[in-house]
Design a protein around this motif. Structure first.
Motif, PDB file in Angstrom:
ATOM      1  N   LYS A 158       0.861  -1.186   0.000  1.00  8.81           N
ATOM      2  CA  LYS A 158       0.000   0.000   0.000  1.00  8.81           C
ATOM      3  C   LYS A 158       0.898   1.237   0.000  1.00  8.81           C
ATOM      4  CE  LYS A 158      -0.570   0.094   5.054  1.00  8.81           C
ATOM      5  NZ  LYS A 158      -1.559   0.131   6.155  1.00  8.81           N
ATOM      6  N   ARG A 176       3.597  11.848  -9.968  1.00 11.31           N
ATOM      7  CA  ARG A 176       2.263  11.407  -9.553  1.00 11.31           C
ATOM      8  C   ARG A 176       2.362  10.613  -8.254  1.00 11.31           C
ATOM      9  NH1 ARG A 176       1.541   9.649 -15.136  1.00 11.31           N
ATOM     10  NH2 ARG A 176       0.483  11.291 -16.323  1.00 11.31           N
ATOM     11  N   ALA A 183       0.031   8.746  -4.817  1.00 11.95           N
ATOM     12  CA  ALA A 183      -1.248   8.219  -4.356  1.00 11.95           C
ATOM     13  C   ALA A 183      -1.928   9.257  -3.460  1.00 11.95           C
ATOM     14  CB  ALA A 183      -1.021   6.916  -3.593  1.00 11.95           C
ATOM     15  N   PRO A 184      -3.244   9.175  -3.303  1.00 12.32           N
ATOM     16  CA  PRO A 184      -3.936  10.118  -2.415  1.00 12.32           C
ATOM     17  C   PRO A 184      -3.333  10.128  -1.014  1.00 12.32           C
ATOM     18  CG  PRO A 184      -5.519   8.855  -3.705  1.00 12.32           C
ATOM     19  CD  PRO A 184      -4.177   8.242  -3.976  1.00 12.32           C
ATOM     20  N   GLY A 185      -3.028  11.316  -0.526  1.00 14.26           N
ATOM     21  CA  GLY A 185      -2.448  11.462   0.798  1.00 14.26           C
ATOM     22  C   GLY A 185      -0.952  11.259   0.862  1.00 14.26           C
ATOM     23  N   GLN A 186      -0.340  10.867  -0.237  1.00 14.64           N
ATOM     24  CA  GLN A 186       1.100  10.624  -0.268  1.00 14.64           C
ATOM     25  C   GLN A 186       1.844  11.898  -0.663  1.00 14.64           C
ATOM     26  OE1 GLN A 186       2.741   7.968  -3.376  1.00 14.64           O
ATOM     27  NE2 GLN A 186       3.584   6.726  -1.716  1.00 14.64           N
ATOM     28  N   LYS A 187       3.003  12.144  -0.039  1.00 11.25           N
ATOM     29  CA  LYS A 187       3.819  13.308  -0.350  1.00 11.25           C
ATOM     30  C   LYS A 187       5.077  12.879  -1.081  1.00 11.25           C
ATOM     31  CE  LYS A 187       2.202  16.102   3.535  1.00 11.25           C
ATOM     32  NZ  LYS A 187       2.601  16.883   4.737  1.00 11.25           N
ATOM     33  N   LYS A 244       2.850  19.453  -6.019  1.00  8.19           N
ATOM     34  CA  LYS A 244       3.174  18.037  -6.171  1.00  8.19           C
ATOM     35  C   LYS A 244       4.480  17.653  -5.470  1.00  8.19           C
ATOM     36  CE  LYS A 244       0.783  17.258 -10.571  1.00  8.19           C
ATOM     37  NZ  LYS A 244       0.918  16.751 -11.965  1.00  8.19           N
TER      38      LYS A 244
END
Length: 298
Positions: free
Chosen positions: A52, A116, A118-122, A145
């Protein structure tokens, strides 16, 4: 590195050693993505697979020659709560096109797709050596980004004694040396006039900027990087990290040292604590003859 280029040319490999022979796909795997800006090139990269998406994705834009394989050992030691993608830049290894792409702005445009998340990923964007100028442009052109920018052993137009010798010799033998080495010589020799774009980009980046540089770097002098950090007006002060005894290739040292340096560039969450608010006294005097509760208890 030059010998590795010759060896690859002789054996037909795109990199100096096959990744699959050293690490299973659960640790490292080869991936690819399509270049941005409508260029359509296939860009090859190494990534650390995760079940994940972890909180942070570390994206590495490599130097010249651009071989993600040199990061394999470091990537294999990455903790599970981090993800890393290291690219082979356009014109190198398994990435398209086959010809050199000398414009750092085109390189930045082509590699933007790797940001690019994932949602919530920095994303922590790392530009190594020649890749530092490219990463600076990527960070400026993709606001929101990039949560942090690291310029690792950044090469900014001025050569050290070793890189100067390699460029001089390579420039005289361009028709005889392998493709990747030829492209590296052409890039390094033509970078200096383009640095105006990198400096302008650094002025626009609205994210923490770190410079990590070895004080024994004989490819990209540390004094040049220090001067750039000192003289470039940025939205946030550039944090300069001098690494004692380190040379230009920090990823060739013990993996834990480089990973520790990168981890220091990731903001740590502070533990949340609840405190009762302190009510203002408004300067109201205490009535005479009324003792505080502590006094009455005594």
């Amino acid at each position: 590195m030059g010998w590795a280029c010759l060896e690859c040319a002789a054996t037909g490999r795109t990199e100096h050693a096959p990744t699959s022979a050293d690490y299973p796909d659960t640790v490292l795997r080869r991936t690819s993505f399509v270049a941005g800006g409508g260029l359509g090139w296939k860009i090859s990269a190494l990534e650390t697979p995760r079940d994940k998406p972890p909180p942070w994705k570390i994206v590495v834009i490599t130097g010249a020659p651009s071989w993600a394989e040199y990061w394999a050992e470091t990537m294999a030691d990455l903790p599970q709560d981090r993800q890393m993608v290291v690219v082979d830049r356009p014109g190198y290894a398994g990435s398209e096109p086959f010809h050199v792409v000398p414009d750092i702005r085109v390189q930045a445009q082509a590699l933007a797709s790797v940001l690019r998340a994932a949602p919530g990923q920095k994303v922590l964007l790392v530009g190594q050596s020649y890749g530092a100028a490219i990463a600076s442009i990527m960070a400026a052109e993709n606001p929101g980004k990039v949560a942090g920018l690291v310029l690792l052993s950044g090469f900014f137009g001025e050569t050290g004694p070793t890189s100067r010798w390699l460029i001089d010799v390579g420039s005289k033998a361009l028709k005889m040396i392998p493709r990747d080495l030829r492209h590296a010589v052409m890039e390094a020799a033509g970078q200096r006039p383009q640095l105006v774009h990198a400096r302008r980009a650094l002025m626009q980046v609205n994210a923490p900027i770190y410079m990590v540089h070895g004080d024994k770097d004989d490819f990209a002098p540390i004094e040049v990087a220090e001067r750039l950090a000192r003289e470039t007006p940025t939205r946030r002060p550039i944090q300069f990290v001098r690494t004692p005894g380190a040379n230009h290739f920090l990823n060739d040292g013990p993996p834990e040292q480089l990973l520790s340096a990168l981890e220091a560039c990731i903001p740590q969450k502070r533990a949340w604590t609840f405190r009762l608010p302190r009510l203002p006294s408004f300067g109201i005097p205490r009535p005479q003859g009324v003792l505080p509760a502590t006094a009455r208890a005594a």
